[in-house]
Scaffold this active site. Structure first.
Site, mmCIF file in Angstrom:
data_model
loop_
_atom_site.group_PDB
_atom_site.id
_atom_site.type_symbol
_atom_site.label_atom_id
_atom_site.label_comp_id
_atom_site.label_asym_id
_atom_site.label_seq_id
_atom_site.Cartn_x
_atom_site.Cartn_y
_atom_site.Cartn_z
ATOM 1 N N HIS A 1 32.824 -8.514 29.463
ATOM 2 C CA HIS A 1 31.633 -7.756 29.065
ATOM 3 C C HIS A 1 31.951 -6.878 27.862
ATOM 4 O O HIS A 1 33.062 -6.389 27.711
ATOM 5 C CB HIS A 1 31.094 -6.897 30.214
ATOM 6 C CG HIS A 1 32.120 -6.016 30.860
ATOM 7 N ND1 HIS A 1 33.022 -6.488 31.791
ATOM 8 C CD2 HIS A 1 32.397 -4.696 30.707
ATOM 9 C CE1 HIS A 1 33.814 -5.493 32.190
ATOM 10 N NE2 HIS A 1 33.452 -4.386 31.537
ATOM 11 N N GLU B 1 37.376 -2.648 35.177
ATOM 12 C CA GLU B 1 37.052 -2.604 36.611
ATOM 13 C C GLU B 1 36.450 -3.913 37.088
ATOM 14 O O GLU B 1 36.699 -4.345 38.212
ATOM 15 C CB GLU B 1 36.029 -1.488 36.881
ATOM 16 C CG GLU B 1 36.598 -0.093 36.861
ATOM 17 C CD GLU B 1 35.506 0.953 36.966
ATOM 18 O OE1 GLU B 1 34.339 0.590 37.233
ATOM 19 O OE2 GLU B 1 35.827 2.130 36.768
ATOM 20 N N ASN C 1 37.084 -3.658 27.332
ATOM 21 C CA ASN C 1 38.276 -3.277 28.083
ATOM 22 C C ASN C 1 38.944 -4.535 28.625
ATOM 23 O O ASN C 1 38.279 -5.399 29.191
ATOM 24 C CB ASN C 1 37.903 -2.363 29.255
ATOM 25 C CG ASN C 1 37.438 -0.997 28.788
ATOM 26 O OD1 ASN C 1 37.966 -0.457 27.822
ATOM 27 N ND2 ASN C 1 36.433 -0.441 29.450
ATOM 28 N N ASP D 1 24.163 -0.113 32.082
ATOM 29 C CA ASP D 1 25.278 0.254 32.951
ATOM 30 C C ASP D 1 24.775 1.200 34.040
ATOM 31 O O ASP D 1 23.975 2.103 33.774
ATOM 32 C CB ASP D 1 26.395 0.916 32.124
ATOM 33 C CG ASP D 1 27.716 0.964 32.859
ATOM 34 O OD1 ASP D 1 28.654 0.268 32.435
ATOM 35 O OD2 ASP D 1 27.813 1.698 33.883
ATOM 36 N N ILE D 2 25.265 1.004 35.249
ATOM 37 C CA ILE D 2 24.822 1.812 36.391
ATOM 38 C C ILE D 2 25.326 3.261 36.281
ATOM 39 O O ILE D 2 24.728 4.176 36.864
ATOM 40 C CB ILE D 2 25.283 1.138 37.715
ATOM 41 C CG1 ILE D 2 24.365 1.482 38.861
ATOM 42 C CG2 ILE D 2 26.740 1.428 38.031
ATOM 43 C CD1 ILE D 2 24.524 0.581 40.071
#
Ligand code: 5GP
Length: 115
Positions: free
Chosen positions: A101, A96, A88, A30-31
């Site tokens: 994912h 988002e 999520n 994850d960024i």
């Protein structure tokens, strides 16, 4: 093909720190990590969210994603101490990116209930 940033990662159009890949799934860091280990596991086909999952084919795919999560947890050496998987779905959950994912989070003690 490719509506989200994750499709661009699958197609190698934008860079990502890819840690695991099979024919059906891809895993990358994850960024904006929320834990020492924070990896996203995604299917290579486009499915917006859990809401769109149904049928045997998707069950198999979800199984592949869980297999990948276990393999990556082992590779990252967080399998013994424990880790959290998060999916999520939709606005209230704070989704988002509308490409299915699983968040794999580990390397620290997690709180419950989640915020
Ligand atoms: P969501 O809130 O949809 O469950 O999670 C989306 C996740 O994708 C967030 O944790 C966010 O930091 C991550 N993310 C968004 N854009 C990128 C990107 O371009 N590269 C990577 N590696 N992660 C991203």
């Amino acid at each position: 093909m490719g509506n989200t940033i994750f499709s661009k990662i699958i197609n190698r159009e934008i860079p990502a720190d890819i840690v695991y890949e099979t024919d059906s799934v891809l895993a990358f860091r994850d960024i904006k990590p929320q834990a020492p280990t924070h990896i996203l596991i995604i299917p290579k086909i486009e499915i917006p969210s859990v809401r769109e999952l149904s049928g045997k084919e998707h069950s198999q795919l979800l199984g592949d994603m869980i297999d990948a999560a276990n393999a990556v947890a082992k590779k990252e050496k967080i399998d013994q101490d424990g880790f959290r998987l998060v999916l999520n779905c939709g606005a209230n959950a704070g989704q988002e990116v509308y490409h299915l994912h699983i968040h794999l989070l580990g390397g620290r003690k997690m709180n419950w209930p989640p915020g």
